[in-house]
Write a protein that holds these residues in place. Structure first.
Motif, PDB file in Angstrom:
ATOM      1  N   GLU A   2       0.839  -1.198   0.000  1.00  0.00           N
ATOM      2  CA  GLU A   2       0.000   0.000   0.000  1.00  0.00           C
ATOM      3  C   GLU A   2       0.869   1.241   0.000  1.00  0.00           C
ATOM      4  O   GLU A   2       1.878   1.306   0.694  1.00  0.00           O
ATOM      5  CB  GLU A   2      -0.886   0.036   1.252  1.00  0.00           C
ATOM      6  CG  GLU A   2      -2.126  -0.788   1.137  1.00  0.00           C
ATOM      7  CD  GLU A   2      -3.016  -0.702   2.368  1.00  0.00           C
ATOM      8  OE1 GLU A   2      -4.126  -1.235   2.288  1.00  0.00           O
ATOM      9  OE2 GLU A   2      -2.618  -0.113   3.398  1.00  0.00           O
ATOM     10  N   ARG A  47      -3.211  -0.095  -3.706  1.00  0.00           N
ATOM     11  CA  ARG A  47      -2.526  -1.349  -3.392  1.00  0.00           C
ATOM     12  C   ARG A  47      -2.002  -1.935  -4.695  1.00  0.00           C
ATOM     13  O   ARG A  47      -2.756  -2.116  -5.641  1.00  0.00           O
ATOM     14  CB  ARG A  47      -3.553  -2.278  -2.759  1.00  0.00           C
ATOM     15  CG  ARG A  47      -2.996  -3.429  -2.013  1.00  0.00           C
ATOM     16  CD  ARG A  47      -4.125  -4.240  -1.405  1.00  0.00           C
ATOM     17  NE  ARG A  47      -4.470  -3.746  -0.083  1.00  0.00           N
ATOM     18  CZ  ARG A  47      -5.110  -4.467   0.829  1.00  0.00           C
ATOM     19  NH1 ARG A  47      -5.499  -5.687   0.556  1.00  0.00           N
ATOM     20  NH2 ARG A  47      -5.375  -3.958   2.009  1.00  0.00           N
ATOM     21  N   ALA A  66       4.101  -0.006  -6.673  1.00  0.00           N
ATOM     22  CA  ALA A  66       3.922   0.815  -5.470  1.00  0.00           C
ATOM     23  C   ALA A  66       5.155   1.686  -5.228  1.00  0.00           C
ATOM     24  O   ALA A  66       5.038   2.866  -4.903  1.00  0.00           O
ATOM     25  CB  ALA A  66       3.653  -0.081  -4.252  1.00  0.00           C
ATOM     26  N   ILE A  98       5.262   3.498   2.038  1.00  0.00           N
ATOM     27  CA  ILE A  98       4.872   2.276   1.351  1.00  0.00           C
ATOM     28  C   ILE A  98       4.990   1.154   2.366  1.00  0.00           C
ATOM     29  O   ILE A  98       6.007   1.036   3.049  1.00  0.00           O
ATOM     30  CB  ILE A  98       5.761   2.056   0.109  1.00  0.00           C
ATOM     31  CG1 ILE A  98       5.432   0.748  -0.592  1.00  0.00           C
ATOM     32  CG2 ILE A  98       7.227   2.140   0.432  1.00  0.00           C
ATOM     33  CD1 ILE A  98       6.181   0.564  -1.902  1.00  0.00           C
TER      34      ILE A  98
END
Length: 121
Positions: A46, A92, A98, A114
């Protein structure tokens, strides 16, 4: 009347348009490609943004749109969540994506991090 001609510079002929020759990348043999791919331990990560009091809400929302490609409405909602709660999940993704979004947001001055996501939860 005298005609002025542009000066010419003598130089070697340069060949253009020939085939490019690339060395074949080395193939690494691995017993378990899936295990090697999980170098970061988790498949889902995430990216989270924080309310910082420095960036304008417009800048944060615009950066979210430009970096992640989310819609303006989603970016606005994400920015407002960070504004009101202090933190918001941007999205996500697999680690590489990410990380790319995280780095791009940071380069826009957005305070973010992150974190790995536990799939069980």
């Amino acid at each position: 009347a005298t005609v002025m001609m542009p000066a010419t510079i003598e130089r070697e002929d340069i060949k253009i348009g020939g085939p490019a020759i690339l060395d074949r990348p080395e193939q690494r043999k691995t017993d378990d490609p899936v295990k090697e791919r999980k170098g970061m331990g988790h498949e889902a990560w995430e990216v989270r943004i924080y309310n910082d009091g420095l960036n304008t809400r417009e800048h944060v929302a615009r950066s979210l749109v430009q970096v992640t490609g989310m819609t303006e409405m989603t970016a606005y909602q994400t920015m407002m969540q960070a504004h009101q709660n202090g933190i918001a999940v941007v999205g996500r993704w697999v680690y590489e994506v990410a990380e790319m979004y995280h780095d791009a947001l940071r380069s826009n001055g957005i305070i973010c991090d992150i974190v790995p996501v536990d799939e069980e939860s």
